[in-house]
Write a protein that holds these residues in place. Structure first.
Motif: not given
Length: 586
Positions: A486-513
């Motif tokens: 779902d998400l391809v990024t050249a950066h780290e991901v900042s923020g909280a309380n997200n639901l992200i199904a899949s990404a090419n980077v490590t997501l914040p610890a509280d991210t739901l999928s």
């Protein structure tokens, strides 16, 4: 009866093409940059979305005035009134006679006419005065019809404003077939003005312009362009050239800065074709050199196609600006951009085609003092950005919904990005170069692309990380490949309380999928369509409201927080408004 003015400035000046026009903005706006109050890079830091939005609107206005100059003071006298008595093309009491008689500041009054159509059989209605107002009895009661044989209205005074209220203007047509120079533009087939234009309660339909370059086939204003409670439909803009580039800025409407309120732009065909050079379109539906602001408005059904021998530039099927785009309670839906691929090294360098922003494209020029772009309480859906031909090393772009290389984050707040697609990068959203995004309480779903089914953040030169708070990025799919994240990024991901199904980077610890259990894009209340959260959705009560927004995307009557906590995404699950206040509280 008013005296006829001594002189009339009716010549249409030569103007710059797309590349030259954008270059005018490259000098920098240091004064505006010092004065503006931009949106926070991470929208979670904003204490008030509406206050930040207004700050951007004010900064955009200052930026425009700094470069374009203020509107001169209208004539210091009571406005004269020239009354139109009949629907003849010419002669005493006609609208054409009124144009000849009116002096700067006059009102041309058509409200008393009983007929339904004024048919222009002897050319455009043209005046050289600075200020002129046309008042009609209502768009459903009176039409000015150019019969496809000429422009409809042109106000060529250099320092004033054309105002139109309560009229339909239709079948304006203008073709430029003169020498192959950039000065030969086809623009403003229904309405053309040298400075400001304000159109209220009116309809413009079946306007067409063609030439080597086109700026605003339906409406062109060099100054500020304002449309309120109006409809622009059925526009055709065609740029074609064999010897030079073919360019279009604003296939339908083009202004120095364009403001749409409760207005719809729909059903347009925009094409730029060149057999030997460069072809480009920026803003197939709406273009503003110094910005576009849409409030409660819709741009839909604009089809953009660019075919070029070398590089094709096809960006912003619905809306495009080299500076700033602000959408508030608005919809950009079912628009498209299509372009041919670049072919590589040549005599003038490498030919790279750039194709993107099927719905919206934001550039930001100058880079030194940009006014931030904002998408709030809005929906970008069903748009596409497609390369027509073999995609190779010389093709760039993406963003079926929105593309950007703005160096400050485009804030997407309380908004939905759904059902967009591209065969390049980022089915919903795409960034390149120094571009950046900041999502807050957003829903990005049902988009399609092979590289970043939802989002492709490829701006490796950006000064900002990819920022998202309390947003859904899920339920997106590949276009042709077997699978896509779902998400391809050249950066780290900042923020909280997200639901992200899949990404090419490590997501914040509280991210739901996983599956957010979204309903279809539908009218769930409010001015824009949304995806409701179905019963049992993991997004319910799992989000936050970092910007302290009072309502969800739907606006008044729909609380942003209902229950233990805010829901993730643009939609807050809650009883219907009447049920909320069933106990008598309001």
């Amino acid at each position: 009866m008013n005296a006829r003015p001594d002189s009339r400035r009716v010549s249409i000046p030569r103007q710059a093409p797309l590349i030259a026009a954008l270059a005018l903005a490259l000098g920098g706006l240091s004064d505006a940059g010092a004065a503006q109050a931009p949106l926070a890079a991470n929208f979670a830091q904003a204490s008030s979305v509406q206050a930040s939005l207004q700050a951007s609107r004010d900064a955009l206005r200052r930026q425009f005035l700094l470069r374009n100059g203020p509107l001169p003071v209208a004539p210091d006298r009571t406005a004269g009134t020239v009354t139109v008595d009949n629907c003849d093309d010419s002669g005493p009491g006609s609208l054409r006679a009124a144009f000849e008689q009116a002096v700067s500041g006059d009102v041309v009054d058509l409200t008393g006419l009983a007929c339904s159509t004024i048919s222009l059989t002897s050319g455009a209605l043209t005046s050289g005065v600075d200020y002129l107002t046309l008042n009609g009895p209502g768009a459903d009661r009176l039409a000015i019809d150019a019969n496809g044989s000429s422009r409809a209205i042109a106000l060529m005074g250099g320092y004033g404003e054309l105002k139109i209220d309560g009229l339909t203007i239709r079948n304006g047509s203008y073709t430029y077939d003169g020498p192959g120079t950039y000065g030969g533009l086809a623009d403003g087939a229904c309405v053309l003005a040298e400075q400001y234009v304000t159109i209220n309660n009116s309809t413009l339909e079946n306007c067409s312009a063609s030439g080597k370059s086109v700026h605003g086939a339906a409406v062109k204003a060099n100054g500020r362009l304002t449309l309120v409670n109006s409809l622009v439909s059925g526009t055709e803009a065609t740029a074609a050239a064999d010897d030079i580039s073919a360019t279009i800025t604003g296939g339908v409407i083009s202004g120095g800065a364009s403001y749409l309120t409760d207005t719809t732009v729909r059903d347009a065909t925009v094409s730029a074709t060149t057999t030997s050079a460069y072809g480009g379109v920026l803003g197939g539906g709406v273009f503003g050199m110094y910005g576009v602001v849409m409030t409660g408005s819709t741009v839909t059904g604009v089809d953009v196609q660019v075919s070029a021998a070398k590089d094709a530039y096809a960006k912003g099927g619905g809306v495009g600006s080299p500076m700033t785009v602000i959408l508030d309670r608005s919809t950009v839906a079912d628009n498209s951009v299509r372009g041919t691929p670049g072919f590589g090294p040549g005599e003038q360098g490498v030919y790279l085609s750039a194709i993107g922003g099927g719905g919206v494209y934001v550039m930001i020029v100058p880079r030194s003092s940009p006014v931030p772009s904002t998408i709030v309480n809005s929906t970008i859906s069903g748009n596409s950005a497609l390369c027509e031909g073999e995609i190779g090393a010389y093709t760039r772009g993406g963003g079926g919904g929105l593309g950007t290389w703005a160096p400050v984050p485009v804030a997407i707040v309380n908004s939905t990005v759904s059902g967009n697609s591209t065969n390049l990068n980022g089915g919903g959203l795409y960034t390149r170069a120094r571009g950046a995004l900041a999502l807050s309480n957003a829903t990005v779903t049902a988009n399609r692309a092979d590289n970043g089914a939802a989002i492709a953040d490829l701006a490796d030169e950006a000064a900002f990380a990819f920022a998202t708070d309390s947003s859904i990025v899920a339920g997106n799919a590949p276009l042709a490949a077997a699978s896509a994240v779902d998400l391809v990024t050249a950066h780290e991901v900042s923020g909280a309380n997200n639901l992200i199904a899949s990404a090419n980077v490590t997501l914040p610890a509280d991210t739901l999928s996983g599956d957010p259990l979204l309903g279809p894009l539908a009218d769930n209340g409010g001015p824009t369509r949304t995806h409701a959260l179905m019963s049992g959705s993991p997004a319910i009560d799992a989000g936050a409201n970092p910007a302290d927004i009072p309502t969800d995307q739907r606006g008044e009557g729909y609380l942003r927080v209902w229950g233990e906590a805010a829901d993730i995404g643009a939609f807050e699950s809650q009883p219907l408004p009447d049920a909320i206040f069933a106990d008598g509280f309001d």
